[in-house]
Design an enzyme around this catalytic site. Structure first.
Site, PDB file in Angstrom:
ATOM      1  N   GLU A  71       2.262  -6.785  -7.746  1.00 35.70           N
ATOM      2  CA  GLU A  71       1.564  -7.279  -6.751  1.00 35.70           C
ATOM      3  C   GLU A  71       1.862  -8.661  -6.643  1.00 35.70           C
ATOM      4  OE1 GLU A  71      -2.339  -5.565  -6.403  1.00 35.70           O
ATOM      5  OE2 GLU A  71      -1.594  -3.693  -6.004  1.00 35.70           O
TER       6      GLU A  71
ATOM      7  N   TYR B 177       0.719  -1.319  -0.133  1.00 34.00           N
ATOM      8  CA  TYR B 177      -0.226  -0.131  -0.137  1.00 34.00           C
ATOM      9  C   TYR B 177       1.011   1.270   0.108  1.00 34.00           C
ATOM     10  CZ  TYR B 177      -4.444  -2.554   0.639  1.00 34.00           C
ATOM     11  OH  TYR B 177      -5.668  -3.390   0.571  1.00 34.00           O
TER      12      TYR B 177
ATOM     13  N   PHE C 197      -5.443   7.545   6.961  1.00 35.61           N
ATOM     14  CA  PHE C 197      -6.018   6.027   7.201  1.00 35.61           C
ATOM     15  C   PHE C 197      -5.095   4.981   7.111  1.00 35.61           C
ATOM     16  CE2 PHE C 197      -7.368   6.661   2.792  1.00 35.61           C
ATOM     17  CZ  PHE C 197      -6.690   5.631   2.211  1.00 35.61           C
TER      18      PHE C 197
ATOM     19  N   HIS D 291      -9.398  -7.150  -1.897  1.00 35.61           N
ATOM     20  CA  HIS D 291      -8.595  -6.258  -2.528  1.00 35.61           C
ATOM     21  C   HIS D 291      -8.414  -6.697  -4.163  1.00 35.61           C
ATOM     22  CE1 HIS D 291      -4.892  -4.066  -4.057  1.00 35.61           C
ATOM     23  NE2 HIS D 291      -4.624  -5.217  -4.548  1.00 35.61           N
TER      24      HIS D 291
ATOM     25  N   ARG E 215     -12.507  -5.831 -10.590  1.00 37.78           N
ATOM     26  CA  ARG E 215     -12.647  -4.528  -9.919  1.00 37.78           C
ATOM     27  C   ARG E 215     -14.206  -4.531 -10.071  1.00 37.78           C
ATOM     28  NH1 ARG E 215      -9.086  -1.384  -7.095  1.00 37.78           N
ATOM     29  NH2 ARG E 215      -9.766   0.480  -7.967  1.00 37.78           N
TER      30      ARG E 215
ATOM     31  N   ARG F 192     -18.272  -6.527  -2.418  1.00 31.59           N
ATOM     32  CA  ARG F 192     -18.514  -5.603  -1.233  1.00 31.59           C
ATOM     33  C   ARG F 192     -19.856  -5.048  -1.156  1.00 31.59           C
ATOM     34  NH1 ARG F 192     -13.279  -1.978  -3.195  1.00 31.59           N
ATOM     35  NH2 ARG F 192     -11.189  -3.209  -2.076  1.00 31.59           N
TER      36      ARG F 192
HETATM   37  N1  UDP Z   1      -9.096   2.569   2.845  1.00 25.85           N
HETATM   38  C1  UDP Z   1      -9.633   3.091   4.234  1.00 25.85           C
HETATM   39  N2  UDP Z   1     -10.186   4.398   4.150  1.00 25.85           N
HETATM   40  C2  UDP Z   1     -10.292   5.133   2.991  1.00 25.85           C
HETATM   41  C3  UDP Z   1      -9.938   4.531   1.892  1.00 25.85           C
HETATM   42  C4  UDP Z   1      -9.294   3.449   1.749  1.00 25.85           C
HETATM   43  O1  UDP Z   1      -9.604   2.405   5.195  1.00 25.85           O
HETATM   44  O2  UDP Z   1     -10.753   6.229   3.177  1.00 25.85           O
HETATM   45  C5  UDP Z   1      -8.637   1.160   2.876  1.00 25.85           C
HETATM   46  C6  UDP Z   1      -9.602   0.177   2.245  1.00 25.85           C
HETATM   47  O3  UDP Z   1      -9.351  -0.861   2.792  1.00 25.85           O
HETATM   48  C7  UDP Z   1      -9.180   0.078   0.743  1.00 25.85           C
HETATM   49  C8  UDP Z   1      -7.719   0.367   0.951  1.00 25.85           C
HETATM   50  O4  UDP Z   1      -7.444   1.215   1.994  1.00 25.85           O
HETATM   51  O5  UDP Z   1      -9.677  -1.047   0.183  1.00 25.85           O
HETATM   52  C9  UDP Z   1      -7.007   0.712  -0.317  1.00 25.85           C
HETATM   53  O6  UDP Z   1      -7.590   1.899  -0.759  1.00 25.85           O
HETATM   54  P1  UDP Z   1      -7.903   2.047  -2.554  1.00 25.85           P
HETATM   55  O7  UDP Z   1      -8.279   3.603  -2.601  1.00 25.85           O
HETATM   56  O8  UDP Z   1      -6.940   1.743  -3.134  1.00 25.85           O
HETATM   57  O9  UDP Z   1      -9.271   1.328  -2.624  1.00 25.85           O
HETATM   58  P2  UDP Z   1      -9.552  -0.162  -3.455  1.00 25.85           P
HETATM   59  O10 UDP Z   1      -8.536  -0.175  -4.468  1.00 25.85           O
HETATM   60  O11 UDP Z   1      -9.216  -1.336  -2.339  1.00 25.85           O
HETATM   61  O12 UDP Z   1     -10.883  -0.218  -3.798  1.00 25.85           O
HETATM   62 MG    MG Z   2      -6.502   0.258  -4.637  1.00 24.48          MG
END
Ligand code: UDP
Ligand code: MG
Length: 160
Positions: A137, A60, A68, A126, A96, A113
């Site tokens: 990854e 990450y 966060f 994820h 996705r 989700r």
């Molecule tokens: N996340 C969080 N708070 C936020 C945004 C993201 O806790 O406001 C966490 C959440 O678990 C998310 C991960 O960080 O899946 C990665 O964020 P991303 O924006 O990449 O979302 P994703 O690709 O997983 O949809």
């Molecule tokens: Mg992401």
């Protein structure tokens, strides 16, 4: 934009999908794997794994400056995750879509989700956001020997 879209509709890609600790703890492993299997993608890597802190931070790293981030790392390392590599034509974008929006309350019903979660901080799964990140990854989470090359028996019934 268009050439990229067309390319993703004809090219075999690999994506990194991970069932997060809440998905494992809630007994959703089978349900989530089933969705990718039923769609017709090919599983090429699979393991249950306790993620160390440094790996979570590397995975990450683009979110390091976000408020966060510490809680995200705590969440991802809080219990075992299921690491998966899935292969297929256009699998990155399609996965996705199957996963749904980051915030589960905004994720469409029918998505993982949308059906199985309520909070961004506990969104169960994820999926890589680009073919390049898919490669990055998978290399990060799997040893080369943990990724299998094989031909599913159903292949000719999925791909013409
Ligand atoms: N996340 C969080 N708070 C936020 C945004 C993201 O806790 O406001 C966490 C959440 O678990 C998310 C991960 O960080 O899946 C990665 O964020 P991303 O924006 O990449 O979302 P994703 O690709 O997983 O949809
Ligand atoms: Mg992401």
């Amino acid at each position: 934009f268009l050439p990229h879209l067309v390319a993703s509709m004809t090219q075999v890609e690999t994506t990194y999908i991970m069932i997060k600790p809440d998905g494992v703890q809630r007994g959703l492993v089978g349900e989530i794997i089933t969705r990718f299997e039923k769609k017709g993608f090919k599983l090429s890597g699979l393991k249950l794994f306790q993620c160390p802190q440094d790996l979570a931070e590397e995975h990450y790293k683009d979110l390091k400056s976000k408020p966060f981030f510490p809680k995200l790392i705590e969440y991802i390392t809080s219990g075992p995750v299921v690491c998966m590599a899935w292969e297929g034509i256009g699998v990155v974008a399609s996965a996705r879509k199957l996963i749904g929006s980051t915030n589960p309350l905004q994720a469409e019903p029918g998505t993982i989700r949308g059906d199985l979660a309520v909070q961004t901080g506990r969104n169960v799964v994820h999926g890589s956001d680009s073919p390049e990140n898919g490669q990055r990854e998978i290399a990060l989470w799997f040893k080369e020997s943990e990724v299998c090359e094989w031909t599913p028996a159903q292949a000719p019934w999925l791909i013409e």
